[in-house]
Write a protein that holds these residues in place. Sequence first.
Motif, PDB file in Angstrom:
ATOM      1  N   CYS A   1      -6.826  -3.159  -2.240  1.00 57.12           N
ATOM      2  CA  CYS A   1      -7.480  -2.533  -1.534  1.00 57.12           C
ATOM      3  C   CYS A   1      -8.886  -2.865  -1.288  1.00 57.12           C
ATOM      4  O   CYS A   1      -9.528  -2.874  -0.026  1.00 57.12           O
TER       5      CYS A   1
ATOM      6  N   ASP B   1      -3.642   5.959   0.086  1.00 56.18           N
ATOM      7  CA  ASP B   1      -4.531   4.947  -0.497  1.00 56.18           C
ATOM      8  C   ASP B   1      -5.657   5.244  -0.324  1.00 56.18           C
ATOM      9  O   ASP B   1      -6.816   5.138  -1.285  1.00 56.18           O
TER      10      ASP B   1
ATOM     11  N   TYR C   1       0.820  -1.220  -0.032  1.00 53.81           N
ATOM     12  CA  TYR C   1       0.036   0.084   0.019  1.00 53.81           C
ATOM     13  C   TYR C   1       0.842   1.153   0.085  1.00 53.81           C
ATOM     14  O   TYR C   1       2.033   1.184   0.181  1.00 53.81           O
TER      15      TYR C   1
ATOM     16  N   LYS D   1     -10.253  -5.345   1.380  1.00 53.86           N
ATOM     17  CA  LYS D   1     -10.648  -4.704   2.653  1.00 53.86           C
ATOM     18  C   LYS D   1     -12.141  -4.289   2.647  1.00 53.86           C
ATOM     19  O   LYS D   1     -12.477  -3.613   1.846  1.00 53.86           O
TER      20      LYS D   1
ATOM     21  N   MET E   1      -3.119   0.104   4.792  1.00 54.71           N
ATOM     22  CA  MET E   1      -3.785   1.419   3.935  1.00 54.71           C
ATOM     23  C   MET E   1      -3.360   2.555   4.976  1.00 54.71           C
ATOM     24  O   MET E   1      -3.442   2.746   6.165  1.00 54.71           O
TER      25      MET E   1
ATOM     26  N   VAL F   1     -12.970  -0.808   2.359  1.00 56.05           N
ATOM     27  CA  VAL F   1     -13.028  -0.285   0.922  1.00 56.05           C
ATOM     28  C   VAL F   1     -14.214  -0.785   0.043  1.00 56.05           C
ATOM     29  O   VAL F   1     -14.762   0.016  -0.416  1.00 56.05           O
TER      30      VAL F   1
ATOM     31  N   ILE G   1      -8.015   5.419  -3.931  1.00 60.55           N
ATOM     32  CA  ILE G   1      -8.790   4.286  -4.209  1.00 60.55           C
ATOM     33  C   ILE G   1     -10.108   4.372  -4.696  1.00 60.55           C
ATOM     34  O   ILE G   1     -10.694   3.740  -5.352  1.00 60.55           O
TER      35      ILE G   1
END
Lengths: 220, 219
Positions: free
Chosen positions: B189, B154, B144, B192, B150, B195, B158
């Motif tokens: 990402c 990030d 990241y 997660k 993150m 996200v 993202i």
Amino acid sequence: MGEVKLLGSWGSPFSRRVEMALKHKGVEYEFIDEDLANKSPLLLQYNPVHKKVPVLLHNGKPIAESVVILEYIDETWKTNPIFPKHPYEKAMARFWAKFIDEKCNPAIWQIIWSRDKERDKAIEEAIVHLKTLENELKDKKFFGGETIGVVDIVANLIGFWLGVMQEATGIELVTKERFPILSNWIDEYVSCSVIKENLPPREKLLEAFKSRLNAPAWKY
Amino acid sequence: MAEEVILLDFWSSPFGMRVRIALAEKGVKYEYREEDLRNKSPLLLQMNPVHKKIPVLIHNGKPICESLIAVQYVDEVWKDKSPLLPSDPYLRAQARFWADFIDKKIYDIGRKIWTTKGDEQEAAKKEFIEALKLLEGELGNKPYFGGESMGYVDVALIPFYSWFYAYETCGNFSIEPECPVLIAWAKRCLQKESVSKSLPDPQKVYEFVLVLKKKFGIE
């Protein structure tokens, strides 16, 4: 606390912001004046992304973008903080710094470099934004309260350069009648020692504006 | 101490997504309020009188506007979990620099890709890829931008991944062959929950862009 150098330019408000902060905190630094029409290999090496001043070098490590540099300076040298401590007030300071950079300053530059209808439009826009900023000042001496803070430093174009631009163009944007509070702030600002000692020479700046205004299309 | 956190937002806004992700990373319970941008609520106009824009984070009645400012605020207030900004001032400055770069480049250039055509669009596509490549360089071989976990950059970047499909389809180009490392990062990402739950379906974003194009009379 290490070796500090600043790649800057005598007339750049962004560069002077950094100098104000360093001086306010009593940090010794070496100033390297860049010729923006002929950028040095050092500048291009240390700010390859934007190739602009100011760039702060602390122990050889570069930091670019004036407000990013101001945050770094405040976190590294704790004397005379320029950002508020409390997260909410800090967020507000960041908000107004951004507002100045994204709304006020571009409108002001647009006035200087444009003509006729475009210029009238830019003047209208600048008035709206400066009124908004003036409302934020209210009855405080500085945006930072009793002493200058980051917003005052970021507002340096309005505090000093604008007066010079007004003289160079004959345009009256900020007057005591139209902006009583902002005008007061400008007076306080340029009398404040740490600001006053870190401004470019007025005559030199005025000459620079006058000659650029008479020259073909200058890109700031 | 009762904490009241409200987020005034719009589902497809990458700026709103940033704040959603930050709040999710910190495990903050909040009320999400979808704004109708053609009919802005009195609350939005009251809480962001200067810009009248989303996102606006309202914490115990006090508004914080501008997405990156709100993300930093979240990071500072809920500091005991998942720090987004590093603790070292130099690394913090680098993170702020790159978030600022993303703000200056990605949204506006991306917008040009779906609102223009011909030479202007080609120029925008080229500039977009160049900006992504610079970001790829900054990422290097870290998982990241924030390193092992993150971080601020990030979170700043993202959300735009949910718009990539729209950019690619409108611009008739593909980002992955040019920026494989960045796409790999984006997919990482998305693993997660903070996200994946904050980003909309790229297909829906594309359909939304088509509606906007029609509305603005863009071919």
